[in-house]
Scaffold this motif. Sequence first.
Motif, PDB file in Angstrom:
ATOM      1  N   ASN A   2       0.829  -1.211   0.000  1.00  9.60           N
ATOM      2  CA  ASN A   2       0.000   0.000   0.000  1.00  9.60           C
ATOM      3  C   ASN A   2       0.862   1.259   0.000  1.00  9.60           C
ATOM      4  O   ASN A   2       0.539   2.251  -0.652  1.00  9.60           O
ATOM      5  N   PHE A   3       1.992   1.176   0.713  1.00 11.00           N
ATOM      6  CA  PHE A   3       2.916   2.315   0.704  1.00 11.00           C
ATOM      7  C   PHE A   3       3.460   2.540  -0.707  1.00 11.00           C
ATOM      8  O   PHE A   3       3.475   3.667  -1.209  1.00 11.00           O
ATOM      9  N   ILE A   4       3.887   1.469  -1.362  1.00 12.59           N
ATOM     10  CA  ILE A   4       4.460   1.590  -2.717  1.00 12.59           C
ATOM     11  C   ILE A   4       3.424   2.169  -3.684  1.00 12.59           C
ATOM     12  O   ILE A   4       3.713   3.096  -4.450  1.00 12.59           O
ATOM     13  N   LEU A   5       2.196   1.651  -3.630  1.00  9.42           N
ATOM     14  CA  LEU A   5       1.142   2.139  -4.540  1.00  9.42           C
ATOM     15  C   LEU A   5       0.792   3.599  -4.244  1.00  9.42           C
ATOM     16  O   LEU A   5       0.535   4.380  -5.164  1.00  9.42           O
ATOM     17  N   ALA A  33       9.636   3.502  -5.928  1.00 11.31           N
ATOM     18  CA  ALA A  33       8.813   3.449  -4.712  1.00 11.31           C
ATOM     19  C   ALA A  33       9.291   2.328  -3.779  1.00 11.31           C
ATOM     20  O   ALA A  33       9.317   2.489  -2.552  1.00 11.31           O
ATOM     21  N   LEU A  34       9.703   1.211  -4.373  1.00  9.61           N
ATOM     22  CA  LEU A  34      10.216   0.088  -3.574  1.00  9.61           C
ATOM     23  C   LEU A  34      11.501   0.493  -2.856  1.00  9.61           C
ATOM     24  O   LEU A  34      11.688   0.193  -1.663  1.00  9.61           O
ATOM     25  N   LEU A  35      12.359   1.211  -3.559  1.00  7.91           N
ATOM     26  CA  LEU A  35      13.609   1.692  -2.957  1.00  7.91           C
ATOM     27  C   LEU A  35      13.304   2.577  -1.751  1.00  7.91           C
ATOM     28  O   LEU A  35      13.916   2.433  -0.679  1.00  7.91           O
ATOM     29  N   ARG A  76      -1.655   6.304 -13.753  1.00  6.84           N
ATOM     30  CA  ARG A  76      -2.052   7.589 -14.318  1.00  6.84           C
ATOM     31  C   ARG A  76      -3.438   7.472 -14.985  1.00  6.84           C
ATOM     32  O   ARG A  76      -4.286   8.345 -14.829  1.00  6.84           O
ATOM     33  N   LEU A  77      -3.642   6.364 -15.679  1.00 12.35           N
ATOM     34  CA  LEU A  77      -4.948   6.142 -16.320  1.00 12.35           C
ATOM     35  C   LEU A  77      -6.064   6.094 -15.279  1.00 12.35           C
ATOM     36  O   LEU A  77      -7.138   6.670 -15.469  1.00 12.35           O
ATOM     37  N   GLU A 129       0.865   9.166  -5.793  1.00 10.92           N
ATOM     38  CA  GLU A 129       1.039  10.566  -5.366  1.00 10.92           C
ATOM     39  C   GLU A 129       2.125  11.284  -6.149  1.00 10.92           C
ATOM     40  O   GLU A 129       1.978  12.450  -6.513  1.00 10.92           O
ATOM     41  N   GLU A 130       3.250  10.577  -6.369  1.00 10.68           N
ATOM     42  CA  GLU A 130       4.447  11.246  -6.894  1.00 10.68           C
ATOM     43  C   GLU A 130       4.800  10.796  -8.300  1.00 10.68           C
ATOM     44  O   GLU A 130       5.815  11.236  -8.854  1.00 10.68           O
ATOM     45  N   GLY A 131       3.999   9.890  -8.862  1.00 12.95           N
ATOM     46  CA  GLY A 131       4.325   9.411 -10.215  1.00 12.95           C
ATOM     47  C   GLY A 131       5.602   8.594 -10.274  1.00 12.95           C
ATOM     48  O   GLY A 131       6.233   8.469 -11.321  1.00 12.95           O
TER      49      GLY A 131
END
Lengths: 328, 328
Positions: free
Chosen positions: A169-172, A185-187, A243-244, A177-179
């Motif tokens: 959920n954090f990664i998504l 995001a995993l990093l 984005r979609l 939020e930040e594209g």
Amino acid sequence: MRIAILGFGSVGRGIARAILQKDLGITVTGLADSKSGLIDPDGIDIEAALARKQETGALGDPAVRPIDVVRDAEYDVLVEVTPTDAVTGEPALTHIRTAIELGRHIVTSNKGPIAVAYADLAAAAEKRGVCLKYEATVCGAIPLIHGIGEGLAGNSVSRLYGIFNGTCNFILTRMSEEGLTYEQALLEARELGYAEADPTYDVKGIDAAIKLVILANTVFQRQSTLQDVDITGIDQLTPEALRLAEEQECTIRLIGEIAPAENILRVSPRILQKSHPLVVEGTLNAVTVETDMAGEITLIGKGAGSIETASAVIGDLIFIRDRYVKGT
Amino acid sequence: MRIAILGFGSVGRGIARAILQKDLGITVTGLADSKSGLIDPDGIDIEAALARKQETGALGDPAVRPIDVVRDAEYDVLVEVTPTDAVTGEPALTHIRTAIELGRHIVTSNKGPIAVAYADLAAAAEKRGVCLKYEATVCGAIPLIHGIGEGLAGNSVSRLYGIFNGTCNFILTRMSEEGLTYEQALLEARELGYAEADPTYDVKGIDAAIKLVILANTVFQRQSTLQDVDITGIDQLTPEALRLAEEQECTIRLIGEIAPAENILRVSPRILQKSHPLVVEGTLNAVTVETDMAGEITLIGKGAGSIETASAVIGDLIFIRDRYVKGT
């Protein structure tokens, strides 16, 4: 009420600290981790054990193994909070089986035994007239099992779906939020300590699937295993897909869903309206319970963390204290 | 377990139907509304009472008053679901006091007695060794009281805040989504049956304030009354205020909040990030519980409705059945 605690990692120590700080009427008479153990029918000095563990790494006597505590300590409830082995459930499974045979109640945060052997354990507990509680195995601090079993008692539950893995959920959330790309995001999740060095278990949806198996077998009395869950992780998701979704006031979340009447038992990325109650941010978990009388009830909270998991264990201990042990 | 039901409006009939349809081990031995009553120690024919009420408006004998059922019926639990009088709590308060004196457990959906006399009633129940349950008085189907009392047992609760009135939430959702004025959204709420002809009680924040008083007095052991609540309603809100909030990815919701350590007991329109878990749509209710161990837990669900309220009453009945009456 006397308890024995197996496992003295962050969850076990969180429970020990809560017992120290709060007036719960609970005495710890047995304590062990993989390296050493303690037995004292008059109550173990928890503060000293915490200090020893921190200073020396060993909380007690190296000759006292967990199974010795199970067999030899004097306790009403076994608190099994050793690390999860999702394939065999061991060594927790043996600890729990042995304690049930000895007529002791069980509280566990260990997903292994509940995922692989719940029906057996529940039958054994029923036969011995003891209580088997496992709130801490799913969704950390969220009182989901209590909510279904007591708050929504009398309701028939037809479906459970939600966010069972905070790392995903954090990664998504960050991708949305930040594209960010999945890799970026995993990093970030790793740097913040939300993801392990090997994140496979989380991002491939396996952790969420194990929690679904537990809910399928406990709430819906199924005999499911991990192999029965239809699993898709989030590791193939592109920023374009997010984005979609955003363009239509939607976003993507990794959703676990159980609906036995429709033969649904799956974990997969799903597009949800941003206004949907399940769309929570960061490492939160969220679960919607679909019922016949109460309609849809959603519960949101922290799905992991030592003190949050300890909270769920303490809730189960108080349940047993008030319903089974009080006054004895 | 034998119960007596006072009140046979939509909630009372919802409970009766659930008892008919589900195998709960519950027999109704007393039943009354303001017009008539029935007493039968062998169990009342619920189906016949429902039919009579629908055909004739009277469920039983006009000579049998509610207080007669309280005094003369043979029951373990009094289910008090008559309409709320938030000022005096009557006649429910007398019904409940009398039943407690007779040593009977209480389950109620009636906000009046709990808002005006909880401390007294709880003390009387404690003295007689009976159980007083009131889950249905706040947030309809959401198992909030169970969640705090059992699921989060062992936690210290420092703050409760949320959306306690579905009518206001519907109006605010429509103003935000469609740019309606307050008057237009209220008209729509009336047409859909979500608002009364006189909506004062809801839109001025009084209904939400009564629920806050109940939570203050039960969860936080305060001795609060409606006069202690700092109340601002939604009837002065403009579409411009909502538009300004929207421009910052926020929206406005009517939030009730209790935080005893900060002396906060208030109902007011508040600006919230749209991504906040409390930002729910339509007539939903949502409450966040701030705790020391579990962190923030949010519960979302339907805050009103006959079957939803019946669900909360049934949950309380099962609690009493399993903890106090089972096996007797």
